[in-house]
Design a protein around this motif. Structure first.
Motif, PDB file in Angstrom:
ATOM      1  N   LYS A 156      51.318  55.823  26.065  1.00 33.49           N
ATOM      2  CA  LYS A 156      50.282  56.719  26.326  1.00 33.49           C
ATOM      3  C   LYS A 156      49.599  56.041  27.843  1.00 33.49           C
ATOM      4  O   LYS A 156      49.183  56.793  28.556  1.00 33.49           O
ATOM      5  N   ASP A 157      49.855  55.022  27.832  1.00 31.73           N
ATOM      6  CA  ASP A 157      49.201  54.337  29.314  1.00 31.73           C
ATOM      7  C   ASP A 157      50.094  55.128  30.429  1.00 31.73           C
ATOM      8  O   ASP A 157      49.604  55.333  31.523  1.00 31.73           O
ATOM      9  N   TRP A 158      51.471  55.072  30.032  1.00 27.87           N
ATOM     10  CA  TRP A 158      52.193  55.631  31.151  1.00 27.87           C
ATOM     11  C   TRP A 158      51.691  57.281  31.307  1.00 27.87           C
ATOM     12  O   TRP A 158      51.528  57.720  32.321  1.00 27.87           O
ATOM     13  N   ALA A 159      51.577  57.990  30.077  1.00 33.44           N
ATOM     14  CA  ALA A 159      50.978  59.383  30.321  1.00 33.44           C
ATOM     15  C   ALA A 159      49.613  59.504  31.028  1.00 33.44           C
ATOM     16  O   ALA A 159      49.643  60.356  32.072  1.00 33.44           O
ATOM     17  N   VAL A 160      48.696  58.596  30.820  1.00 35.01           N
ATOM     18  CA  VAL A 160      47.328  58.532  31.649  1.00 35.01           C
ATOM     19  C   VAL A 160      47.860  58.290  33.111  1.00 35.01           C
ATOM     20  O   VAL A 160      47.206  58.939  34.031  1.00 35.01           O
ATOM     21  N   ALA A 164      44.608  42.883  37.100  1.00 30.62           N
ATOM     22  CA  ALA A 164      44.864  42.908  35.677  1.00 30.62           C
ATOM     23  C   ALA A 164      45.261  44.552  35.371  1.00 30.62           C
ATOM     24  O   ALA A 164      44.507  45.422  36.290  1.00 30.62           O
ATOM     25  N   ALA A 165      45.852  44.860  34.300  1.00 29.05           N
ATOM     26  CA  ALA A 165      46.300  46.319  33.990  1.00 29.05           C
ATOM     27  C   ALA A 165      44.993  46.746  33.400  1.00 29.05           C
ATOM     28  O   ALA A 165      44.253  45.739  32.520  1.00 29.05           O
ATOM     29  N   PRO A 166      44.815  48.103  32.958  1.00 32.74           N
ATOM     30  CA  PRO A 166      43.787  48.441  32.313  1.00 32.74           C
ATOM     31  C   PRO A 166      43.664  48.178  30.935  1.00 32.74           C
ATOM     32  O   PRO A 166      42.677  47.762  30.489  1.00 32.74           O
ATOM     33  N   ARG A 167      44.839  48.040  30.089  1.00 35.71           N
ATOM     34  CA  ARG A 167      44.726  47.345  28.833  1.00 35.71           C
ATOM     35  C   ARG A 167      44.776  46.065  28.846  1.00 35.71           C
ATOM     36  O   ARG A 167      45.485  45.112  29.610  1.00 35.71           O
ATOM     37  N   PRO A 168      44.019  45.132  28.237  1.00 35.58           N
ATOM     38  CA  PRO A 168      43.174  45.936  27.074  1.00 35.58           C
ATOM     39  C   PRO A 168      41.747  45.966  27.394  1.00 35.58           C
ATOM     40  O   PRO A 168      40.960  46.565  26.589  1.00 35.58           O
ATOM     41  N   ASN A 169      40.955  45.652  28.463  1.00 41.82           N
ATOM     42  CA  ASN A 169      39.772  45.792  28.666  1.00 41.82           C
ATOM     43  C   ASN A 169      39.225  46.088  30.107  1.00 41.82           C
ATOM     44  O   ASN A 169      38.184  45.754  30.533  1.00 41.82           O
ATOM     45  N   LEU A 224      50.034  58.826  17.250  1.00 40.65           N
ATOM     46  CA  LEU A 224      51.121  57.885  16.955  1.00 40.65           C
ATOM     47  C   LEU A 224      51.796  57.255  18.200  1.00 40.65           C
ATOM     48  O   LEU A 224      52.633  56.163  18.050  1.00 40.65           O
ATOM     49  N   SER A 225      51.587  57.823  19.410  1.00 41.16           N
ATOM     50  CA  SER A 225      52.383  57.199  20.663  1.00 41.16           C
ATOM     51  C   SER A 225      51.965  55.747  20.900  1.00 41.16           C
ATOM     52  O   SER A 225      50.824  55.571  20.888  1.00 41.16           O
ATOM     53  N   PRO A 226      52.979  55.083  20.919  1.00 42.10           N
ATOM     54  CA  PRO A 226      52.762  53.679  21.344  1.00 42.10           C
ATOM     55  C   PRO A 226      51.773  53.256  22.470  1.00 42.10           C
ATOM     56  O   PRO A 226      52.022  54.187  23.554  1.00 42.10           O
ATOM     57  N   GLY A 227      50.950  52.393  22.702  1.00 42.11           N
ATOM     58  CA  GLY A 227      50.127  52.075  23.605  1.00 42.11           C
ATOM     59  C   GLY A 227      50.970  52.404  25.289  1.00 42.11           C
ATOM     60  O   GLY A 227      50.263  53.015  25.961  1.00 42.11           O
ATOM     61  N   PRO A 228      52.078  51.631  25.470  1.00 39.69           N
ATOM     62  CA  PRO A 228      52.572  51.687  26.593  1.00 39.69           C
ATOM     63  C   PRO A 228      52.746  53.192  27.123  1.00 39.69           C
ATOM     64  O   PRO A 228      52.832  53.671  28.166  1.00 39.69           O
TER      65      PRO A 228
END
Ligand SMILES: Nc1nc2c(c(=O)[nH]1)N[C@H]1C(S)=C(S)[C@@H](COP(=O)(O)O)O[C@H]1N2
Ligand SMILES: [Mo]
Length: 529
Positions: free
Chosen positions: A44-48, A509-514, A38-42
């Motif tokens: 999760k991106d931060w956690a990774v 480019a940031a990892p998200r989206p591809n 459920l954690s929002p994308g940003p």
């Protein structure tokens, strides 16, 4: 508060033990998996990005901290006379765990295995909290024995004098210190024993499961990696990533430990003939061995989420030919034992590349962390659209008919790996010796192959690096670069060109989206020593 915390600890330890025995989810993990989903994308991106693989232990610790705080409050309430409330809180927390165990993704296949750890946790929580609560008796009306005064009964006013009858709430609560110590120690022993059992006894299905599976001999072995694929520069990445050092990305807190005897793969969907394969059925088919470099879409420019291994597996194309793909299909939806789904373009599985269902990694059965007993590996595609670990279901379908786990979370449906290069030496912010210097690193462009790597010193011209021998177009390639480092601060920048002639883009480019893009650079100081 101590009593509440110890009660919670005992419950969690007992639950952990039952989880280890059954393979079901520890309630903390059931909550954690839900937090992950459920954690929002940003977030999760931060956690990774910031936590890397420490995100999992930290998530567990975070959930336990919340539990411990609530348990401490429950203990406090019990000590103020709210014994029912305290036990109610414990039961409530236990039920929350049970509810999450029902709804969260889990590797447990049977309903009982899935629920037992939370049921055990719930029961232990209720029992231990009642034991703790019973330590706090409302002040008894009987006169106290004089020797108890000030020792085992705290809060007693005088020598057996009649106190004015207080209301239920204000009535001082007796505290039986000895009973408290006995209760807390007993619960502590239960907790410690439960926890220790998972460490020292063979309760957790372990290496024995992997040892049941013998790595088969591939009919089509890989050729030896050219010795010159590995450059001899201290600090450069090893060409073959050891299993223990291979990056790991997934969304579970407890790694699935599948019994290879129980494993089954169902191949179905838009096919002429459905297939169910045991592990033996699978490895009885044609086996190939290939070196393939895996990359995670979450890898930042210059990042560590890339690794190269030697895999043995069954070509996916063979299986697809066997079942007969119906017209109109354009995708495969694969599912891992915990229910996570991955969508892969059918074209990438049938265009002749070495897409495999892998059973071995660097000569060993897959490590549990990397998908034991079977995972998919598809050269040229980021892991989240291809590399399904713990795979149990393989459905030929159409992209329009489903959406996969990561695409539901904002990542692209299709994601070929972008050409990338990385400087391993010198390290960023390091100090090197001025004079003749050596830089080295890796570059990858799976499926296309690396044709050229260039390095720029400060704002100078792009200069060609020396490429190490190529293993295959699906593996990364090492490079070295010699130059003369003048004293002072410098920046090295690297870029690769693939064999299609495409130069790695400098556009960030940031990892998200591809997948991330941009050029890796390192800043360092050269000193005369
Ligand atoms: N079952 C399952 N398979 C998965 C994932 C996952 O979360 N669950 N993550 C994918 C992602 S994002 C990547 S990059 C690769 C990583 O594989 P590794 O952990 O073996 O390096 O696995 C893929 N397969
Ligand atoms: Mo990934």
């Amino acid at each position: 508060m101590v009593g509440g915390v110890v009660a919670a600890g005992a419950a969690l330890a007992v639950g952990y033990l039952v989880a280890a025995v059954t393979g079901g989810p520890w309630p903390v993990d059931a909550v954690g998996v839900q937090v992950i989903d459920l954690s929002p994308g940003p977030v999760k991106d931060w956690a990774v990005r910031e936590l890397g693989t420490a995100d999992r232990p930290l998530l567990r610790v975070g959930i336990c901290v919340v539990l411990v705080v609530v348990a401490a409050v429950a203990g406090l309430i019990a000590s103020r006379g709210g014994r029912r409330i305290a036990v109610g809180l414990a039961a409530g927390l236990g039920l929350v765990g049970l509810a999450f165990a029902i709804i969260s993704r889990s590797a447990a296949t049977g309903l009982l295995d899935r629920l037992l750890p939370s049921i055990a946790t719930l029961l232990t929580a209720v029992i231990s909290m009642s034991l703790v609560a019973q330590v706090f008796k409302p002040e008894s009306p009987q006169p106290h024995k004089p020797w108890q005064l000030g020792r085992e009964v705290a809060g007693s006013a005088g020598l057996g004098e009649e106190e004015p009858p207080a209301s239920e709430n204000e009535r001082p609560v007796g505290f039986d210190r000895r009973r408290f110590l006995v209760t807390v120690s007993a619960l502590g022993v239960v907790g410690a024993a439960g926890w220790t059992a998972t460490r020292v006894l063979p309760v957790r299905a372990g290496e024995a499961l992997r040892e049941k599976f013998r790595v088969p001999v591939p009919g089509d072995p890989a050729s030896a990696v050219p010795a010159a694929a590995q450059v001899d520069v201290p600090g450069v990445t090893r060409f073959a990533t050891p299993n223990a050092k291979f990056y790991r990305v997934d969304t579970l807190l407890e790694v699935p430990r599948i019994d290879p005897d129980d494993w089954e793969l169902r191949i179905h969907g838009m096919v002429d003939k459905e297939l169910r394969l045991s592990l033996k059925d699978l490895v009885d088919r044609r086996l190939v061995e290939r070196d393939i470099t895996l990359t995670c879409v979450s890898n930042e420019v210059g990042g560590p989420y890339v690794g190269n291994a030697r895999w043995i597996g069954v070509p996916v194309a063979d299986l697809l030919a066997e079942v007969g793909v119906r017209a109109g299909a354009d995708a495969v939806k694969s599912t891992s034992i915990d229910g996570l789904t991955i969508g892969t373009p059918l074209a990438a599985l049938t265009d002749g590349r070495d897409a495999i269902l892998a059973v071995a990694m660097n000569g060993e059965p897959l490590p549990f962390e990397h998908g034991f007993p079977v995972r998919m590996v598809v050269p040229g595609l980021y892991g989240y659209v291809s590399a399904t670990k713990w795979i149990v279901d393989f459905e030929v379908t159409r992209f329009q008919d489903f959406s996969a786990y990561w695409t539901d979370r904002g990542w692209s449906v299709e994601a070929p790996i972008k050409t990338a290069s990385r400087i391993d030496v010198p390290k960023g912010l390091s100090t090197i010796k001025a004079g003749p210097a050596m830089a080295a690193g890796v570059a990858w462009a799976q499926q296309r192959g690396v044709d050229k790597v260039e390095v720029r010193v400060d704002d100078g011209e792009w200069q060609p690096a020396v490429l190490a021998a190529e293993d295959t177009i699906d593996t990364w390639r090492q490079w070295t670069f010699r130059w003369n480092a003048t004293p002072g601060m410098h920046r090295l920048t690297v870029r690769a060109t693939d064999k299609a002639g495409e130069v790695q883009t400098a556009a960030q480019a940031a990892p998200r989206p591809n997948g991330s893009s941009g050029l890796h650079d390192v800043v360092f100081t050269a000193e005369e020593i």
